[in-house]
Design an enzyme around this catalytic site. Structure first.
Site, PDB file in Angstrom:
ATOM      1  N   LYS A   1      89.137  50.432  41.743  1.00 57.81           N
ATOM      2  CA  LYS A   1      89.554  51.205  40.576  1.00 57.81           C
ATOM      3  C   LYS A   1      88.479  51.132  39.501  1.00 57.81           C
ATOM      4  O   LYS A   1      87.890  50.071  39.282  1.00 57.81           O
ATOM      5  CB  LYS A   1      90.884  50.643  40.063  1.00 57.81           C
TER       6      LYS A   1
ATOM      7  N   SER B   1      98.902  53.748  37.230  1.00 52.22           N
ATOM      8  CA  SER B   1      97.650  54.402  36.899  1.00 52.22           C
ATOM      9  C   SER B   1      96.588  54.293  38.002  1.00 52.22           C
ATOM     10  O   SER B   1      95.519  54.895  37.907  1.00 52.22           O
ATOM     11  CB  SER B   1      97.072  53.784  35.621  1.00 52.22           C
TER      12      SER B   1
ATOM     13  N   SER C   1     101.323  49.566  37.882  1.00 51.27           N
ATOM     14  CA  SER C   1     100.257  50.527  38.196  1.00 51.27           C
ATOM     15  C   SER C   1      99.699  50.421  39.604  1.00 51.27           C
ATOM     16  O   SER C   1      98.917  51.279  40.018  1.00 51.27           O
ATOM     17  CB  SER C   1      99.109  50.386  37.188  1.00 51.27           C
TER      18      SER C   1
END
EC number: 6.3.5.7
Length: 524
Positions: free
Chosen positions: A76, A171, A195
């Site tokens: 990420k 996210s 997330s």
């Protein structure tokens, strides 16, 4: 080949069925062919190939570093990576290249894993759809699955194609999409209020949030320091356990990490669940929970009970306050953490030069989106001297009560809590964006954020397909630092439900730049 699990591909590498370079090239080719998913912000092709070549040399010399040697992974884009741009999907950090690796990234590299690139997310990880980043939304690979396309009411066509695709959740949606679409074998996300688990549920993969302190946060650009945890995406529970074993343990650069030595996680094949006590929290059956998700949850509880486990209803009485408490604490820590982005030291800097105050204001207005600015404003309001006691301190007290609720349940003899992960399966992008970011996050984090506030480990396990062929996940929550028990139970459940493999028939038609032979090679 690319549909194999991490453990299966590790065996294939050791037996010489495929070389690290060949595997890396296949992944990079599929990333290029599926760029319409927008799962990656940066693809580190040259770096990945060099790492794969180094791994191949170790295999030839019989000096491999372990089960992860040569395994392609993604990260990420809010984890620092040496020499690779790290943006947090924000204009504020566009062009920022860190001088060091996050500890979790370095640990994987030390094991010989191959870093393919940085994945997309909501800006600074503030969101639950991966739709609010500076580089555009991430598309869910299940939008193009045979399972969905054969059952969806509105058949996608040339006229409505752009409105039919589904969100990934967030996210960490880019990492979830990367694993789900077979472009990598595992990926790192971050989990502050769900997330990792939220997009894992929507994308039909395993998403693990470890106990707070088990895995280092060093190099993870912070959102909420007291809740942030690096998360793991994988195709099965065993793979998540393998990666967790490589990442966990004390880090002198992170004072919150556990001091005791941590051993690799080797999950046994659980054959008998008669000694288990599974708790079903009544407070998680909330208004708005979809009937399909409720049915999957009930069926899972029945599965444990029929197998001999003790399944009981439990109470977590302060759950109803948890989402409000979470948002107060989240906004307060966001306001503190985002203060460092002032245009002076790194990141975006406005051309405004009238005064220092004007520079600050213009930089933050240009660099942050509305979501980030809104949370900063809310957090500063909660932290004002006249509001501090009524908001921040009270929220901290409620957080303690929430943690105590979990402690009482586990102390009463419950081994694992079984809950939904999300209120419903994933939805089309055009439907998702009808509501604002705060409202969406409140709905989508309702089952996940309490585990972050209590610091407990939790994992999403893909459990069933909806009536329209979309993944529905369930969440297992365990005792702090009892990941082995949590994942062993999750593995048993995973084996029972036999969640189907994503069949990318629809996505294959989008691979216009790839020959038919190459398409077949990706997934053989």
């Amino acid at each position: 080949m690319l549909r194999a699990s991490l453990r299966e591909i590790s065996v294939a590498l050791k037996e010489g069925q495929v070389s690290p370079t060949e595997l890396c090239q296949k992944c990079l080719s599929l990333i290029k062919a599926t760029r319409f998913l927008n799962a990656y912000i940066t693809v580190a092709e040259d770096t990945a190939l060099k790492q794969a070549e180094a791994s191949e040399k170790r295999y030839r010399q019989g000096q491999i570093l372990g089960d992860l040697d040569g395994i392609p992974f993604a990260v990420k884009d809010n984890f620092s990576t040496t020499g690779i741009e790290t943006t947090c999907a924000s204009k504020m950090l566009k062009g920022y290249i860190p001088p060091y690796n996050a500890t979790v990234v370095q640990k994987l590299l030390d094991q010989g894993a191959v870093l393919l690139g940085k994945t997309n997310l909501d800006e600074f990880a503030m969101g639950s759809g991966s739709t609010d980043g500076a580089f555009g939304p991430v598309r869910n690979p299940w939008s193009y699955s045979r399972q969905y396309r054969e059952k969806c009411v509105q058949k996608p066509s040339a006229q409505n194609e752009d409105t039919s695709w589904l969100i990934t959740g967030g996210s960490s949606g880019g990492s979830a999409a990367a694993v789900s679409s077979f472009t990598c074998f595992t990926a790192l996300g971050s989990d502050t209020g769900g997330s990792t688990r939220n997009p894992a549920s929507h994308c039909g993969v395993v998403g693990l949030k470890p106990t707070y302190g088990l895995v280092s946060r060093h190099g993870l650009i912070p959102l909420v320091n007291s809740m942030d945890v690096p998360g793991i995406f994988a195709r099965c529970v065993d793979d998540a356990a393998t990666v967790l074993g490589a990442l966990s343990g004390h880090d002198p650069k992170d004072s919150t990490t556990v001091q005791d030595p941590v051993h690799p996680f080797q999950l046994p094949n659980l054959t008998d669940v008669k000694d288990l006590c599974i708790g079903i929290p009544k407070e998680y059956n909330v208004p708005g929970l979809s009937s399909q998700t409720l049915a999957v949850w009930s069926k899972a509880a029945d599965l444990f009970e029929k197998a001999g486990a003790k399944v009981i209803d439990v109470r977590l009485p302060h759950t109803c306050y948890s989402i409000v408490c979470y948002h107060v604490l989240c906004a307060a820590e966001v306001a503190s953490n985002m203060a460092r982005f002032d245009g002076l030291e790194y990141g975006h800097r406005s051309s405004a030069d009238k005064s220092t105050e004007a520079l600050y204001a213009a930089t933050r207005r240009e660099g942050f989106n509305d979501v980030v600015r809104g949370r900063i404003l809310s957090g500063n309001y909660f932290l004002l001297k006249q509001n501090y006691e009524n908001y921040f301190i009270k929220a901290q007290k409620v957080r303690r009560l929430i943690a105590t609720d979990f402690a009482k349940v586990f102390h009463s003899g419950v081994d694992i809590l079984l809950t939904p992960t999300t209120m419903r399966h994933t939805v089309p992008y055009v439907e998702f964006i009808k509501e604002d970011n705060r409202t969406r996050s409140t709905q989508d984090d309702i089952f996940t954020q309490a585990a972050n506030m209590a610091g407990l480990p939790a994992v999403n396990v893909p459990s069933a397909l909806s009536e329209t062929g979309l993944p529905i996940g369930l969440q297992f929550i365990g005792r702090a630092f009892h990941e082995e028990q949590l994942l062993t139970v999750a593995k048993w459940f995973e084996k029972q439900v036999q969640f189907p493999v994503l069949e990318l028939q629809g996505m294959m038609n989008h691979l216009d730049t790839v020959s038919h032979q190459e398409k077949s090679a990706f997934f053989s």
